[in-house]
Design an enzyme around this catalytic site. Structure first.
Site, short mmCIF file in Angstrom:
data_model
loop_
_atom_site.label_atom_id
_atom_site.label_comp_id
_atom_site.label_asym_id
_atom_site.label_seq_id
_atom_site.Cartn_x
_atom_site.Cartn_y
_atom_site.Cartn_z
CG HIS A 162 -19.17 -76.60 51.62
ND1 HIS A 162 -18.60 -77.58 52.38
CD2 HIS A 162 -19.38 -77.14 50.38
CE1 HIS A 162 -18.47 -78.68 51.65
NE2 HIS A 162 -18.92 -78.44 50.43
CD GLU A 165 -19.02 -75.32 55.32
OE1 GLU A 165 -17.79 -75.38 55.20
OE2 GLU A 165 -19.78 -76.28 55.05
CG HIS A 297 -15.05 -77.40 55.05
ND1 HIS A 297 -16.02 -77.58 54.10
CD2 HIS A 297 -13.87 -77.61 54.43
CE1 HIS A 297 -15.45 -77.89 52.95
NE2 HIS A 297 -14.14 -77.91 53.12
CD GLU A 370 -16.14 -79.64 58.78
OE1 GLU A 370 -16.96 -78.73 59.06
OE2 GLU A 370 -16.09 -80.19 57.68
C1 BZS Z 1 -18.43 -79.73 55.57
C2 BZS Z 1 -18.17 -81.15 55.99
C3 BZS Z 1 -17.15 -81.76 55.11
C4 BZS Z 1 -17.79 -82.12 53.79
C5 BZS Z 1 -16.51 -82.93 55.77
C6 BZS Z 1 -15.38 -83.51 55.02
C7 BZS Z 1 -14.47 -82.73 54.33
C8 BZS Z 1 -15.24 -84.83 54.98
C9 BZS Z 1 -13.43 -83.31 53.65
C10 BZS Z 1 -14.21 -85.39 54.31
C11 BZS Z 1 -13.28 -84.63 53.63
O1 BZS Z 1 -19.00 -79.51 54.54
O2 BZS Z 1 -18.01 -78.80 56.25
O3 BZS Z 1 -18.79 -82.84 53.80
O4 BZS Z 1 -17.31 -81.65 52.78
ZN ZN Z 2 -18.02 -77.48 54.36
#
Ligand code: BZS
Ligand code: ZN
Length: 420
Positions: A162, A165, A297, A370
């Site tokens: 992303h 990030e 992330h 995260e």
């Molecule tokens: C983000 C959040 C991330 C997403 C959360 C997520 C990642 C959920 C992987 C499930 C699996 O963007 O940082 O929405 O991709």
């Molecule tokens: Zn992300």
């Protein structure tokens, strides 16, 4: 007046060119939605179209258009507007004032090449393909004898699927630096670098990351920069474009304008397709060499594991004992950095994420982390550069734990390994 317009429209349809120019849609704003504390409520809000930016125990931070905000309020939710931060620009393509410690794509490339030059037997920089706009997709290998394909377990770290990030790019760079510089000086690192091969893809979505800082201010951009054919929209969410259970379950969007757009087909984004090809190429003699993986992330301070497409703890190829291993190592890593550990669908349902594919396709123990902070009010995607050292070092023990268990991840539950 209303009648007249109605009659005119009914009687003489206005051609597209005769229509008065439409004002641009009002820009989205950020809000805190209070009292939201479960996956079903978060998934419902995501499906309604608002973009989830951050998640707390009992709140959500979202970006929503005025119409979406009104709809959520009409549904009984309480939305508190959040102030928009405005940093001072330094120049186009540069991070703003207070963010100079972050690396642009060019600075990242230079720094990695310098590390390879300083540690020629431990660090090698290559690429696994090119982005939509032609940027080499960077790949770093760290090992004690980096130009030899050894037999030991391999571990992969990926960052910046992303665009906005940026702290995750610093995380991947920190991993390379720490392993390279600690080899031969720090006994733990020396042992890990000797016994594993470490791969790092530090900027999976370079076009998006560069676009996010192109004006000198942050664009709050998430997706890649791939135009969607037949529309004026740009960008696919790479973390909804992976090919396991792609678009299956309402955990992504079919709307090319959405920030969670899954693309027209699985692996339609060159950034995901080429990373997939490279991961597939690590199957040697029928055995996948990569044992474990973290996709970094930001933000929310979480440790997540598959599956994301279902709220069930088990799923295709993911047994109850696999789920126990995911949980045990996830909790062990979270105990070192203070993040919250959970199956990713407990956050909200997603389909087409990297972790689901890594497990379903290759049985790679794949985690999503995260990073800092926990809320938009603490800087959200854009914490100042002063936090980089602290927040990347915060994950050192978790990274070491993953590397350590890579010889046999199930041993964390006392199980044995059928894999090398
Ligand atoms: C983000 C959040 C991330 C997403 C959360 C997520 C990642 C959920 C992987 C499930 C699996 O963007 O940082 O929405 O991709
Ligand atoms: Zn992300």
């Amino acid at each position: 007046m209303v009648m007249l317009v109605g009659m005119l429209t009914l009687g003489v349809p206005l051609s597209a060119t005769a229509q008065p120019p439409q004002p641009p849609p009002p820009p989205p704003s950020t809000y805190r939605v209070v009292g939201v504390d479960n996956a079903a409520a978060r998934t419902a809000i995501a499906r309604q179209g608002a973009e989830i930016l951050g998640i707390g125990r009992d709140f959500l931070e979202i970006r929503a258009t005025p119409a979406q905000a009104e709809q959520l309020r009409a549904g009984g939710l309480q939305l508190v507007p959040l102030p928009a931060a405005a940093p001072i620009p330094v120049g186009p393509g540069k991070f703003p004032v207070g963010y100079q410690g972050y690396h642009t794509y060019a600075q990242l490339t230079d720094e990695l090449n310098a590390l390879a030059a300083a540690h020629p037997n431990q660090v090698a920089v290559s690429s696994y393909g090119k982005s939509v706009q032609g940027r080499p997709l960077l790949l770093v290998k760290v090992s004690d004898d980096v130009h030899t394909d050894k037999r030991g377990p391999e571990v992969l770290f990926t960052c910046a699927q992303h665009a906005r990030e940026h702290l995750t790019v610093e995380m991947c760079l920190h991993i390379v630096k720490r392993l390279a510089q600690g080899y031969g000086t720090d006994p733990t690192i020396t042992r890990l670098v000797r016994s594993r091969e470490v791969w790092v893809a530090p900027m999976v979505n370079p076009d998006g990351a560069e676009y996010d800082i192109a004006t000198g201010l942050f664009a709050l951009w998430r997706k890649n920069r791939q135009p969607t054919p037949g529309t004026t929209d740009v960008g696919t969410d790479t973390n909804r474009n992976w090919g396991d259970e792609w678009a299956c379950c309402g955990g992504s969007s079919a709307n090319p304008g959405s920030d969670a757009y899954h693309g027209p087909a699985p692996f339609s984004a060159p950034e995901t397709a080429q990373l997939r090809n490279w991961v597939n190429s690590r199957v040697i003699g029928g055995v996948q060499q990569i044992i474990a993986h973290i996709d970094f992330h930001s933000f929310s301070e979480l440790v997540l594991w598959p599956y994301g497409f279902t709220t069930d703890a088990t799923g295709p190829g993911l047994s109850a004992s696999d789920a126990a291993v995911f949980r045990k190592l996830g909790e062990a890593m979270a105990a070192t950095n203070g993040y919250t550990p959970e199956q990713s669908s407990h956050l909200y349902v997603t389909d087409g994420s990297i972790g689901d594919w890594m497990w379903a396709q290759h049985h790679i123990w794949s985690y999503t982390m995260e990073m800092y902070p926990t809320s938009l009010t603490q800087g959200g995607f854009y914490p100042p550069a002063t936090v980089i050292d602290r927040e990347t070092a915060r994950n050192d023990k978790a990274v070491d734990l993953l590397l350590d268990y890579a010889d046999c991840v199930p041993r964390i539950t006392g199980a044995s390994c059928s894999r090398p």
